[in-house]
Design a protein around this motif. Sequence first.
Motif, mmCIF file in Angstrom:
data_model
loop_
_atom_site.group_PDB
_atom_site.id
_atom_site.type_symbol
_atom_site.label_atom_id
_atom_site.label_comp_id
_atom_site.label_asym_id
_atom_site.label_seq_id
_atom_site.Cartn_x
_atom_site.Cartn_y
_atom_site.Cartn_z
ATOM 1 N N THR A 258 -3.670 10.663 -0.341
ATOM 2 C CA THR A 258 -3.793 9.265 0.083
ATOM 3 C C THR A 258 -3.445 8.378 -1.109
ATOM 4 O O THR A 258 -3.570 8.796 -2.267
ATOM 5 C CB THR A 258 -5.227 8.928 0.555
ATOM 6 O OG1 THR A 258 -6.123 9.013 -0.570
ATOM 7 C CG2 THR A 258 -5.676 9.863 1.659
ATOM 8 N N VAL A 259 -3.014 7.154 -0.823
ATOM 9 C CA VAL A 259 -2.660 6.242 -1.905
ATOM 10 C C VAL A 259 -3.902 5.879 -2.718
ATOM 11 O O VAL A 259 -3.801 5.592 -3.918
ATOM 12 C CB VAL A 259 -1.971 4.979 -1.357
ATOM 13 C CG1 VAL A 259 -0.600 5.320 -0.797
ATOM 14 C CG2 VAL A 259 -2.840 4.283 -0.318
ATOM 15 N N GLN A 276 5.314 0.485 -2.571
ATOM 16 C CA GLN A 276 6.047 1.352 -1.651
ATOM 17 C C GLN A 276 6.261 2.726 -2.268
ATOM 18 O O GLN A 276 6.209 3.742 -1.577
ATOM 19 C CB GLN A 276 7.395 0.710 -1.297
ATOM 20 C CG GLN A 276 8.301 1.575 -0.419
ATOM 21 C CD GLN A 276 7.675 1.899 0.930
ATOM 22 O OE1 GLN A 276 6.919 1.104 1.489
ATOM 23 N NE2 GLN A 276 7.968 3.085 1.441
ATOM 24 N N ARG A 279 3.434 5.194 -1.634
ATOM 25 C CA ARG A 279 3.457 5.834 -0.312
ATOM 26 C C ARG A 279 4.516 6.932 -0.251
ATOM 27 O O ARG A 279 4.315 7.973 0.389
ATOM 28 C CB ARG A 279 3.694 4.773 0.766
ATOM 29 C CG ARG A 279 2.508 3.813 0.936
ATOM 30 C CD ARG A 279 2.690 2.865 2.095
ATOM 31 N NE ARG A 279 3.661 1.795 1.778
ATOM 32 C CZ ARG A 279 3.340 0.672 1.165
ATOM 33 N NH1 ARG A 279 2.084 0.467 0.761
ATOM 34 N NH2 ARG A 279 4.250 -0.256 0.926
ATOM 35 N N ASP A 283 4.044 11.057 0.429
ATOM 36 C CA ASP A 283 4.876 11.846 1.360
ATOM 37 C C ASP A 283 5.446 13.075 0.656
ATOM 38 O O ASP A 283 5.508 14.161 1.244
ATOM 39 C CB ASP A 283 6.017 10.986 1.908
ATOM 40 C CG ASP A 283 5.532 9.904 2.871
ATOM 41 O OD1 ASP A 283 4.403 10.051 3.397
ATOM 42 O OD2 ASP A 283 6.270 8.923 3.088
#
Length: 404
Positions: A258-259, A276, A279, A283
Amino acid sequence: MRIITTTADLASACEELAQGDFVTVDTEFMRESTYWPILCLIQMAGPGRDSAAGPEVIVDPMAPGIDLAPFFDLMMNEQIVKVFHAARQDIEIIFVETGKVPKRVFDTQIAAMVCGCNESISYVNLVKKYTGADLDKSSRFTDWSRRPLSQNQLVYALGDVTHLRDVYVKMRQEMAAENRLEWVEEEMAELMTSATYETVPADAWQRLKLKVRGRKALAVLIEICAWREQHAQASDVPRGRILRDDALLDIAHQAPTTVEKLGELRSMSDGFARSQRAREIIDAVKAGLARDPATVPSVEHHEAIAAEAGALVELLKVLLKAAAARARVAPRLIADTEDLELIATKANPSVRALEGWRRKIFGEDALRLKRGELALTLRAGEVVAIATEAQPAVRPQTSETLTA
């Protein structure tokens, strides 16, 4: 001093240089703030004919409207030897621009090891050794992208290829007299392989000296390194501007999904978790965790070798230095420590030291020393190998016997 700023003049100069059997080449570039090198200057010199100095030119790649195609065509001309010193970065620039690697390359830094020089000999010392000239390197770290270039910069730049011409001629004569031209040609093979210069994001992790614990961490590292490489290439910025190496290792071991967890890592700057890129990193971490372990390389752990084999490695180092001194080559050109450890611990090691000319001057004696058929002694201050009396060889424990 010919300074070329037009395509027509470049084509004419390259045509003239193509008449010789070799051309010395050097480049000046900048990449402190970019991923891809910025080509700022090209210097070339030909061998000359009838004892006259050959063409000596400086090409300005930043001149408006100039097309470097004639230069690249000259680099691909297989009839001409392209002489560089420390060629890898120069060739990388050519590869980035053309997707091709010059053939018939001669690197005087590599050749110096064949000629008995220290493996890390500088260009300044190499020129001093072969020509007696003292080079002024005060312009080495100047900004080559600024225009106009000073006279000192231009003289320095051209001097690199004119001195290189003299070094190459004398080196080649020396190696030919000692039948060592094939030795250096073998060493040049890697420089002329496209894979040496390809930057594949999926393989980016291999260039790092980062040690991870376990395949899960390695899988994450592979994915985030690939992500960083893609962004660095696309943005044309240094890798560290995207993410530092210490952050890569931190993420690989902690594997945040998780961020919020990513933002808790000490290597992350304040506010990074809201970006950004954060995130995208998450991924990449998830992609690494989802990888089939069978597709992840095993994590290598360097295990200490047995004491008996360790003693043999030390003897092999002495034998290597003695063999290299007699052959007048740099020891590293024959073998490195990993090669010696493999010879000491493996029944049938696959190392270059046991192939070709290396086997003749070192490899055979290394195997005989391992079998107990040779001993080392000192005569007149020189280490020499002598045959031992016929007796069963004491075979050191190998990794195969240790794990049997």
